[in-house]
Design a protein around this motif. Structure first.
Motif, PDB file in Angstrom:
ATOM      1  N   ASP A   1       0.845  -1.183   0.000  1.00  0.00           N
ATOM      2  CA  ASP A   1       0.000   0.000   0.000  1.00  0.00           C
ATOM      3  C   ASP A   1       0.891   1.247   0.000  1.00  0.00           C
ATOM      4  O   ASP A   1       2.128   1.150   0.023  1.00  0.00           O
TER       5      ASP A   1
ATOM      6  N   VAL B   1     -21.209   3.571   2.265  1.00  0.00           N
ATOM      7  CA  VAL B   1     -20.191   2.576   1.943  1.00  0.00           C
ATOM      8  C   VAL B   1     -20.744   1.213   2.357  1.00  0.00           C
ATOM      9  O   VAL B   1     -20.805   0.892   3.540  1.00  0.00           O
TER      10      VAL B   1
ATOM     11  N   THR C   1      -9.962  -4.620  -0.751  1.00  0.00           N
ATOM     12  CA  THR C   1      -8.552  -4.236  -0.722  1.00  0.00           C
ATOM     13  C   THR C   1      -7.852  -4.511  -2.046  1.00  0.00           C
ATOM     14  O   THR C   1      -6.640  -4.379  -2.145  1.00  0.00           O
TER      15      THR C   1
ATOM     16  N   LEU D   1     -15.854   0.620  -1.686  1.00  0.00           N
ATOM     17  CA  LEU D   1     -14.688   1.468  -1.447  1.00  0.00           C
ATOM     18  C   LEU D   1     -13.412   0.643  -1.401  1.00  0.00           C
ATOM     19  O   LEU D   1     -13.357  -0.405  -0.757  1.00  0.00           O
ATOM     20  N   ILE D   2     -12.362   1.109  -2.103  1.00  0.00           N
ATOM     21  CA  ILE D   2     -11.032   0.514  -1.967  1.00  0.00           C
ATOM     22  C   ILE D   2     -10.497   0.913  -0.593  1.00  0.00           C
ATOM     23  O   ILE D   2     -10.273   2.084  -0.323  1.00  0.00           O
ATOM     24  N   ASP D   3     -10.327  -0.065   0.261  1.00  0.00           N
ATOM     25  CA  ASP D   3     -10.009   0.195   1.673  1.00  0.00           C
ATOM     26  C   ASP D   3      -8.531  -0.095   1.946  1.00  0.00           C
ATOM     27  O   ASP D   3      -8.179  -1.127   2.505  1.00  0.00           O
TER      28      ASP D   3
ATOM     29  N   SER E   1      -5.628   5.512   0.447  1.00  0.00           N
ATOM     30  CA  SER E   1      -6.507   5.375  -0.710  1.00  0.00           C
ATOM     31  C   SER E   1      -7.952   5.677  -0.347  1.00  0.00           C
ATOM     32  O   SER E   1      -8.663   6.373  -1.080  1.00  0.00           O
ATOM     33  N   ARG E   2      -8.385   5.146   0.787  1.00  0.00           N
ATOM     34  CA  ARG E   2      -9.790   5.311   1.154  1.00  0.00           C
ATOM     35  C   ARG E   2     -10.135   6.789   1.317  1.00  0.00           C
ATOM     36  O   ARG E   2     -11.201   7.245   0.882  1.00  0.00           O
ATOM     37  N   GLU E   3      -9.232   7.556   1.942  1.00  0.00           N
ATOM     38  CA  GLU E   3      -9.489   8.977   2.144  1.00  0.00           C
ATOM     39  C   GLU E   3      -9.486   9.722   0.818  1.00  0.00           C
ATOM     40  O   GLU E   3     -10.333  10.597   0.578  1.00  0.00           O
TER      41      GLU E   3
ATOM     42  N   MET F   1     -12.678   9.099  -1.140  1.00  0.00           N
ATOM     43  CA  MET F   1     -13.851   9.743  -0.565  1.00  0.00           C
ATOM     44  C   MET F   1     -13.801  11.261  -0.724  1.00  0.00           C
ATOM     45  O   MET F   1     -14.835  11.937  -0.681  1.00  0.00           O
TER      46      MET F   1
ATOM     47  N   ARG G   1     -16.260  -2.925   1.473  1.00  0.00           N
ATOM     48  CA  ARG G   1     -14.876  -2.448   1.393  1.00  0.00           C
ATOM     49  C   ARG G   1     -14.023  -3.559   0.799  1.00  0.00           C
ATOM     50  O   ARG G   1     -14.112  -4.708   1.240  1.00  0.00           O
TER      51      ARG G   1
END
Length: 327
Positions: free
Chosen positions: A142, A231, A236, A208-210, A214-216, A219, A234
């Motif tokens: 990540d 959401v 990954t 959502l890609i968690d 990335s998540r922030e 969004m 989620r």
């Protein structure tokens, strides 16, 4: 064995040899002296002695001794590992050039997990075709992991997004990508060629890609316009998110574009109506130096990104945003 002068302030006669640096780097990479010994085909005590010699020379610990079964680098050790990688890379390049094999060597690259399926296969193919003596080692991670690996010297390059990268990390912008909506082909949002609004997308269940950062970022376009989508799931991985959308479980807001070969008739990519943030796709590296092997691989990364985006632009599906030019 070639060796380097002792560090300033050292009162002993010890010298830092390439052998010691190789033992240190292998221990950091494998997380144990036993695994490093197996990797290098030497005895475990030889590795342990080498680590103690280096720590005595530097008068500082390279590894934390209370970190459990796996050895963890100290902050000082991480800094020294990055330096050791540079020295070992330069030594390898020197030996290769002496043999007239300037396109050989080894390079380590990290790739952001959602970018890997889109670009890494093309990078590896180009590297194999052009530089068959170039050994490419890669890891997926990540955004936070890639930053840590660059700082610690575990990788020389990273193909990633420029999200929160500190100033000391060098970067080369390959493209600026806009978010797009991914919707089921059977949904109302998929109809026609027009872009869709974030408001319309926010009314649908969101997948959502968690991943850290990335998540922030994904969004943020909703928040920018005061929207708060539900959401529902989620994921990954990009593949899982796209599969969920294909099965009608919701919609997604994404940045990473899949190659033309990976596109599915079950989903439609829709450009976003609002002008919102654009995400720089970059080659990142720590420090100012670059080995010959890293430079060759960076060349392959540039072409793989250009090639992949051009391939997407040719048979563009209805509702798919055109690929952006490289800067």
């Amino acid at each position: 064995m070639p060796s380097l002068p002792p560090s300033s302030g050292s009162s002993g006669s010890s010298r830092v040899s390439l052998r010691l640096l190789r033992y240190f780097a292998a221990t950091a990479e494998t997380g144990s002296t036993t695994a490093a010994a197996r990797l290098l085909n030497v005895s475990q005590p030889s590795i342990s002695v080498a680590i103690r010699e280096l720590e005595a020379l530097f008068d500082d610990a390279l590894f934390a001794r209370d970190a459990g079964t796996k050895l963890a680098l100290t902050r000082f050790g991480a800094r020294k590992l990055a330096q050791a990688r540079q020295i070992l890379g330069a030594a390898t390049a020197f030996e290769i050039d002496k043999r007239g094999e300037g396109d050989a060597g080894e390079v380590r690259i990290g790739v952001f997990r959602t970018l890997a399926p889109a670009y890494l296969p093309a990078v590896l193919r180009l590297a194999r075709e052009r530089y068959p003596r170039l050994a490419v080692r890669f890891v997926e991670g990540d955004l936070a992991q890639l930053e840590d690996w660059l700082h610690s010297g575990q990788i020389e390059l990273a193909l990633t997004y420029d999200v929160g990268l500190p100033a000391e990390i060098g970067r080369e912008v390959l493209a600026e990508l806009r978010p797009y909506g991914l919707v089921p082909a059977a949904s109302k949002l998929a109809r026609g060629k027009a872009a869709i609004s974030l408001q319309a997308l926010a009314r649908e269940p969101l997948i959502l890609i968690d991943l850290p950062h990335s998540r922030e970022f994904l969004m943020a376009p909703f928040w920018q316009f005061g929207l708060q989508p539900e959401v529902r799931y989620r994921a990954t991985s990009l593949e899982l998110a796209r599969s969920m959308v294909a099965n009608g479980l919701g919609c997604a807001l994404l940045i990473t574009q899949v190659p033309a070969s990976g596109q599915s008739a079950s989903v439609v990519e829709k450009p976003i109506l609002e002008e919102t943030v654009r995400q720089p796709l970059v080659i990142a590296q720590a420090g100012t130096g670059q080995t010959r092997a890293a430079a060759l691989l960076a060349e392959c990364v540039r072409e793989a990104v250009s090639e992949t985006m051009a391939a997407r632009a040719i048979p563009r599906k209805a509702g798919t945003a055109p690929a952006r030019k490289l800067r």
